[in-house]
Design an enzyme around this catalytic site. Structure first.
Site, mmCIF file in Angstrom:
data_model
loop_
_atom_site.group_PDB
_atom_site.id
_atom_site.type_symbol
_atom_site.label_atom_id
_atom_site.label_comp_id
_atom_site.label_asym_id
_atom_site.label_seq_id
_atom_site.Cartn_x
_atom_site.Cartn_y
_atom_site.Cartn_z
ATOM 1 N N GLU A 172 0.802 -1.226 0.000
ATOM 2 C CA GLU A 172 0.000 0.000 0.000
ATOM 3 C C GLU A 172 0.836 1.278 0.000
ATOM 4 O O GLU A 172 0.648 2.155 0.838
ATOM 5 C CB GLU A 172 -0.961 -0.013 1.186
ATOM 6 C CG GLU A 172 -1.913 -1.186 1.157
ATOM 7 C CD GLU A 172 -2.828 -1.254 2.376
ATOM 8 O OE1 GLU A 172 -2.740 -0.370 3.250
ATOM 9 O OE2 GLU A 172 -3.630 -2.201 2.457
ATOM 10 N N ASN A 215 1.916 -5.329 -3.036
ATOM 11 C CA ASN A 215 0.509 -5.585 -2.722
ATOM 12 C C ASN A 215 -0.218 -4.272 -2.460
ATOM 13 O O ASN A 215 0.305 -3.392 -1.766
ATOM 14 C CB ASN A 215 0.433 -6.484 -1.472
ATOM 15 C CG ASN A 215 -0.957 -7.001 -1.195
ATOM 16 O OD1 ASN A 215 -1.572 -7.636 -2.037
ATOM 17 N ND2 ASN A 215 -1.457 -6.747 0.016
ATOM 18 N N HIS A 251 -11.124 -6.090 -2.259
ATOM 19 C CA HIS A 251 -12.195 -5.954 -1.272
ATOM 20 C C HIS A 251 -13.369 -5.263 -1.955
ATOM 21 O O HIS A 251 -13.265 -4.099 -2.341
ATOM 22 C CB HIS A 251 -11.729 -5.126 -0.078
ATOM 23 C CG HIS A 251 -10.591 -5.744 0.661
ATOM 24 N ND1 HIS A 251 -10.755 -6.782 1.539
ATOM 25 C CD2 HIS A 251 -9.257 -5.468 0.651
ATOM 26 C CE1 HIS A 251 -9.586 -7.136 2.043
ATOM 27 N NE2 HIS A 251 -8.660 -6.350 1.507
ATOM 28 N N GLU A 280 -6.460 -10.751 -0.915
ATOM 29 C CA GLU A 280 -7.250 -10.464 0.288
ATOM 30 C C GLU A 280 -8.733 -10.402 -0.039
ATOM 31 O O GLU A 280 -9.460 -9.552 0.444
ATOM 32 C CB GLU A 280 -6.797 -9.140 0.915
ATOM 33 C CG GLU A 280 -5.331 -9.099 1.256
ATOM 34 C CD GLU A 280 -4.904 -7.789 1.906
ATOM 35 O OE1 GLU A 280 -5.776 -7.064 2.421
ATOM 36 O OE2 GLU A 280 -3.696 -7.513 1.915
ATOM 37 N N ASP A 282 -12.527 -10.390 -0.307
ATOM 38 C CA ASP A 282 -13.808 -10.532 0.375
ATOM 39 C C ASP A 282 -14.825 -9.666 -0.353
ATOM 40 O O ASP A 282 -14.492 -8.637 -0.942
ATOM 41 C CB ASP A 282 -13.741 -10.218 1.874
ATOM 42 C CG ASP A 282 -13.127 -8.876 2.229
ATOM 43 O OD1 ASP A 282 -13.083 -7.977 1.371
ATOM 44 O OD2 ASP A 282 -12.681 -8.716 3.380
#
Length: 458
Positions: A172, A215, A251, A280, A282
Site C-alpha cells: 500500500e 501488494n 475488497h 485479500e 472478500d
C-alpha cells in the site's frame, strides 16, 4: 492477539482499508520444505476449494489468525478447504519487532507450523507498510530508518527462509485518487521513492528463492492508482529490480463492485512478466449477488495464466474485519454459503466439505525419510456431516513399492503400484474430524511422493 481493524471506508476510489493482515506460488498448493512433502489437488479430489484450485494449477488460501487455531470449527474448515495460508496480523512489524532489534515470532510461528503440518503453502504479509508500525520507527532519522528497514526485512525473511514461499515486501505505498502519487509514510517521507526498490533488493538478498510481491488495494481495475503501480512494475522489470508478483487485495461491496475491466487489468500486469495474485478477497453481500461476484473473480483468475491463486481474507464471517457485511464463503457457523458453491463451481469442483456433505478429503505428509525409503501418512478428514467409513487410493511410481501399512485395510491392483486403502477401526468420524493411516515406501532409486486419489465416504 487482537485483530485490530481500520475503519471501513467509503466507496471507490476512496480506500477500503482494513487492518488485517495479506502463496505462494508456482506450486499450486504443494509445499516441500525441511523434510515435509505435501500433496493437495489430486489428494483431495475436486471437492474442496484447495483441491479444485490445484487441479487448475492454482492455490486457494485464507488469511489466518493464530488466536482461532484452538477453535475446532475454524481449524477443520481451514484444514479441509484451503491449500495456502496468510498470517492476518502476526507477521506485521508491530507484531514481530515491537522494540527495535528484539524479534518475537511466536504467533507467526504457530501459523507457519500449522500450515506445514497440513502441507499448506504460506504467504508472508507484510514487511514494509505504513500502518501497524511501532512508534519507534517513525521517530528515526533517514540513515537509522534505512538501516532498521533493511535489518527488519532481512531478519524476518531469514527466520522463515524455506518456509514462506512469497512475501508482500511492500504494501500500500500509493495514494488513492487521481494523482497516482506515493503515499506519505515514514519510508516515503525520509527515504524517498527509492525505498521500494531498496526493500525489494534487500528481500532478494535475504531469501533468493522467495517470490517477492508488491501488494495494494483499489488497484483492481484500470485507474490512476493501478496505472502508477503498473508503471513502477514495468520500470522495475526493465531495470532488473527483483519483483516476481503483484497482489490485488480485491475488497468489494455493492458500492465498489468487481470492476468490468478486472480480468483485463490482471492480464496487463501479467504481460509484464510477473505473477498476479488475488491476495485479500472478500465481497460483502449475500445470496445470488454475492455468489455471482465470487464466481466472476474466480473466473477472472482462471482466465489469466499467470494468476497464481486466490486468498480470501478470513475463514468465517464472524471473524472478518467486515463481519457486518458477511463477506466470506462460510457463515458464522462454518456453513458454506452460495458464494462457496459458486467459487467451487467456477474452479470446476463438485460436492464440497461443508453444508452437510457426508464427504471426506485426504492430504499427505512424509513423516520420515532415509536412503532407500520413506514413511508416508495420509490424513482423512470428514466433511460437515459424520461418516461411517472411507476409501481412497495411493499410487506410487515404479519401481517404488509399498512394503508395510498401518491403520487401514489395503488392497492392490495387479501391478502393485496402486493401493486402495479402506478404513478399518477408524471409519467412524464426526463432522470435520480426522484420522490417519500410514505406509512405508521402498523407493528403489525414485524418491517421488505418492499421489492420492479421491476420498469416498460412506
Amino acid at each position: 492477539m487482537t485483530n485490530t481493524r481500520r475503519p471501513v471506508p467509503p466507496p471507490r476510489p476512496a480506500p477500503r482499508f482494513r487492518t488485517r493482515r495479506a502463496l505462494v506460488l508456482g506450486t499450486a498448493g504443494l509445499l516441500a520444505t525441511a523434510g515435509l512433502t505435501a500433496l493437495s489437488g489430486p489428494a483431495e479430489a475436486a471437492g474442496t476449494l484447495g483441491s479444485a484450485a490445484a487441479a487448475k494449477g492454482r492455490y486457494f488460501g485464507a488469511a489466518v489468525s493464530a488466536q482461532y487455531l484452538g477453535e475446532s470449527g475454524y481449524v477443520s474448515t481451514l484444514n479441509r478447504e484451503f491449500s495456502s495460508v496468510t498470517p492476518e496480523n502476526e507477521m506485521k512489524w508491530d507484531a514481530v519487532e515491537a522494540n527495535r532489534g528484539t524479534f518475537t515470532f511466536g504467533s507467526a510461528d504457530r501459523i507457519v507450523s500449522h500450515a506445514q503440518s497440513r502441507g499448506m503453502s504460506v504467504r508472508g504479509h507484510t514487511l514494509v507498510w505504513h500502518s501497524q508500525l511501532p512508534g519507534w520507527v517513525a521517530g528515526l532519522g533517514a540513515a537509522d530508518l534505512r538501516s532498521a528497514m533493511n535489518h527488519h526485512i532481512t531478519t524476518v525473511m531469514q527466520h522463515y527462509k524455506g518456509k514462506v514461499l512469497a512475501w508482500d515486501v511492500v504494501n500500500e505505498a500509493f495514494q488513492d485518487g487521481g494523482s497516482g502519487a506515493r503515499r506519505s509514510s515514514p519510508f516515503q517521507d525520509k527515504l524517498g521513492n527509492g525505498f521500494i526498490e531498496e526493500a525489494f533488493r534487500t528481500a532478494r538478498a535475504a531469501d533468493p528463492a522467495a517470490k517477492l510481491c508488491y501488494n495494494d488495494y483499489n488497484t483492481d481495475g484500470v485507474n490512476a492508482k493501478s496505472n502508477a503501480v503498473y508503471a513502477m512494475v514495468k520500470d522495475f522489470r526493465a531495470r532488473g529490480v527483483p519483483i516476481d508478483c503483484v497482489g490485488f487485495q480485491s475488497h468489494f461491496n455493492s458500492a465498489s463492485p468487481v470492476p468490468s475491466d478486472y480480468r483485463a487489468n490482471l492480464q496487463r500486469f501479467a504481460d509484464l512478466g510477473v505473477d498476479v495474485q488475488i491476495t485479500e478477497l472478500d465481497i460483502e453481500g449475500s445470496g445470488s449477488a454475492q455468489a455471482t461476484a465470487y464466481g466472476n473473480v474466480v473466473n477472472a483468475c482462471l482466465a489469466v495464466s499467470r494468476c497464481a491463486g486466490i486468498t480470501v481474507w478470513g475463514v468465517t464471517d464472524k471473524y472478518s474485519w467486515r463481519s457486518s457485511g458477511t463477506p466470506l464463503l462460510f457463515d458464522g457457523d462454518y456453513t458454506q454459503k452460495p458464494a462457496y458453491d459458486a467459487a467451487l463451481a467456477a474452479l470446476g469442483g463438485s460436492g464440497g466439505g461443508g453444508g452437510g456433505s457426508a464427504g471426506c478429503s485426504v492430504s499427505y505428509t512424509t513423516t520420515a525419510q532415509w536412503n532407500g525409503g520413506f514413511n508416508g501418512q495420509v490424513t482423512v478428514t470428514a466433511g460437515s456431516a459424520p461418516i461411517t467409513g472411507w476409501t481412497t487410493t495411493v499410487t506410487v511410481t515404479p519401481p517404488q513399492r509399498v512394503s508395510a501399512t498401518w491403520n487401514g485395510a489395503p488392497a492392490w491392483d495387479g501391478g502393485g503400484n496402486v493401493m486402495t486403502m479402506r478404513s478399518s477401526h477408524n471409519g467412524n468420524l464426526a463432522a470435520g474430524a480426522s484420522t490417519t493411516f500410514g505406509f512405508t515406501v521402498m523407493t528403489n532409486g525414485n524418491p517421488s511422493p505418492p499421489v492420492l486419489g479421491t476420498c469416498t465416504a460412506s
